[in-house]
Design a protein around this motif. Structure first.
Motif, PDB file in Angstrom:
ATOM      1  N   UNK A  51       0.812  -1.210   0.000  1.00 52.23           N
ATOM      2  CA  UNK A  51       0.000   0.000   0.000  1.00 52.23           C
ATOM      3  C   UNK A  51       0.845   1.259   0.000  1.00 52.23           C
ATOM      4  N   UNK A  52       1.911   1.256   0.773  1.00 53.42           N
ATOM      5  CA  UNK A  52       2.808   2.409   0.798  1.00 53.42           C
ATOM      6  C   UNK A  52       3.489   2.597  -0.557  1.00 53.42           C
ATOM      7  N   UNK A  53       3.886   1.506  -1.178  1.00 53.24           N
ATOM      8  CA  UNK A  53       4.500   1.582  -2.502  1.00 53.24           C
ATOM      9  C   UNK A  53       3.520   2.111  -3.540  1.00 53.24           C
ATOM     10  N   UNK A  54       2.273   1.653  -3.467  1.00 50.65           N
ATOM     11  CA  UNK A  54       1.248   2.134  -4.402  1.00 50.65           C
ATOM     12  C   UNK A  54       0.988   3.626  -4.208  1.00 50.65           C
ATOM     13  N   UNK A  55       0.968   4.078  -2.966  1.00 55.39           N
ATOM     14  CA  UNK A  55       0.744   5.500  -2.700  1.00 55.39           C
ATOM     15  C   UNK A  55       1.892   6.349  -3.228  1.00 55.39           C
ATOM     16  N   UNK A  56       3.114   5.918  -2.981  1.00 55.16           N
ATOM     17  CA  UNK A  56       4.275   6.664  -3.478  1.00 55.16           C
ATOM     18  C   UNK A  56       4.271   6.698  -5.000  1.00 55.16           C
ATOM     19  N   UNK A  57       3.965   5.577  -5.631  1.00 55.28           N
ATOM     20  CA  UNK A  57       3.907   5.523  -7.088  1.00 55.28           C
ATOM     21  C   UNK A  57       2.822   6.453  -7.629  1.00 55.28           C
ATOM     22  N   UNK A  58       1.666   6.434  -6.981  1.00 53.03           N
ATOM     23  CA  UNK A  58       0.553   7.287  -7.407  1.00 53.03           C
ATOM     24  C   UNK A  58       0.945   8.761  -7.344  1.00 53.03           C
ATOM     25  N   UNK A  59       1.514   9.184  -6.226  1.00 52.50           N
ATOM     26  CA  UNK A  59       1.874  10.590  -6.065  1.00 52.50           C
ATOM     27  C   UNK A  59       3.030  10.983  -6.987  1.00 52.50           C
ATOM     28  N   UNK A  60       3.971  10.080  -7.227  1.00 51.12           N
ATOM     29  CA  UNK A  60       5.075  10.380  -8.140  1.00 51.12           C
ATOM     30  C   UNK A  60       4.559  10.552  -9.562  1.00 51.12           C
ATOM     31  N   UNK A  61       3.653   9.687  -9.998  1.00 51.60           N
ATOM     32  CA  UNK A  61       3.097   9.815 -11.348  1.00 51.60           C
ATOM     33  C   UNK A  61       2.228  11.055 -11.473  1.00 51.60           C
ATOM     34  N   UNK A  62       1.480  11.341 -10.444  1.00 48.20           N
ATOM     35  CA  UNK A  62       0.615  12.523 -10.469  1.00 48.20           C
ATOM     36  C   UNK A  62       1.458  13.793 -10.548  1.00 48.20           C
ATOM     37  N   UNK A  63       2.536  13.829  -9.804  1.00 45.84           N
ATOM     38  CA  UNK A  63       3.411  15.003  -9.806  1.00 45.84           C
ATOM     39  C   UNK A  63       4.121  15.155 -11.146  1.00 45.84           C
ATOM     40  N   UNK A  64       4.551  14.016 -11.716  1.00 48.88           N
ATOM     41  CA  UNK A  64       5.260  14.059 -12.990  1.00 48.88           C
ATOM     42  C   UNK A  64       4.351  14.529 -14.129  1.00 48.88           C
ATOM     43  N   UNK A  65       3.093  14.131 -14.082  1.00 49.31           N
ATOM     44  CA  UNK A  65       2.145  14.509 -15.135  1.00 49.31           C
ATOM     45  C   UNK A  65       1.654  15.939 -14.976  1.00 49.31           C
ATOM     46  N   UNK A  66       1.903  16.558 -13.830  1.00 50.58           N
ATOM     47  CA  UNK A  66       1.482  17.931 -13.638  1.00 50.58           C
ATOM     48  C   UNK A  66       0.022  18.078 -13.263  1.00 50.58           C
ATOM     49  N   UNK A  67      -0.591  17.033 -12.788  1.00 53.12           N
ATOM     50  CA  UNK A  67      -1.989  17.112 -12.376  1.00 53.12           C
ATOM     51  C   UNK A  67      -2.090  17.918 -11.093  1.00 53.12           C
ATOM     52  N   UNK A  68      -3.162  18.677 -10.927  1.00 54.02           N
ATOM     53  CA  UNK A  68      -3.317  19.468  -9.699  1.00 54.02           C
ATOM     54  C   UNK A  68      -3.520  18.564  -8.485  1.00 54.02           C
TER      55      UNK A  68
END
Length: 75
Positions: A51-68
């Motif tokens: 779960x922690x890995x999924x959360x980190x991956x989610x936030x890293x992808x969201x930040x990289x894509x520039x989503x608000x």
């Protein structure tokens, strides 16, 4: 075949379960003595790590894509 996104959390969970399963089997066969509390705590620990890995991956992808961010308001 369509390409799909790499999901490190799924890989981590699969590897963790592949490690936990033989421990259970060897304990059941009597060839390896692993205390029951250790065996029972391995699965929740693997799920928490996944779960922690999924959360980190989610936030890293969201930040990289520039989503608000979730709480931000666009005007």
């Amino acid at each position: 075949m369509r390409r799909h996104a790499f999901e490190p959390a799924r890989l981590l969970l699969g590897l963790a379960l592949l490690g936990i399963a033989p421990a259970h089997v060897l304990t059941a066969l009597g060839r390896w003595d692993v205390p029951l509390p250790v065996l029972l705590s391995l699965l929740p620990a693997a799920l928490l790590l996944t779960g922690a890995t999924a959360a980190v991956t989610h936030f890293a992808r969201r930040r990289r894509c520039g989503a608000p961010a979730a709480g931000s308001v666009r005007r």
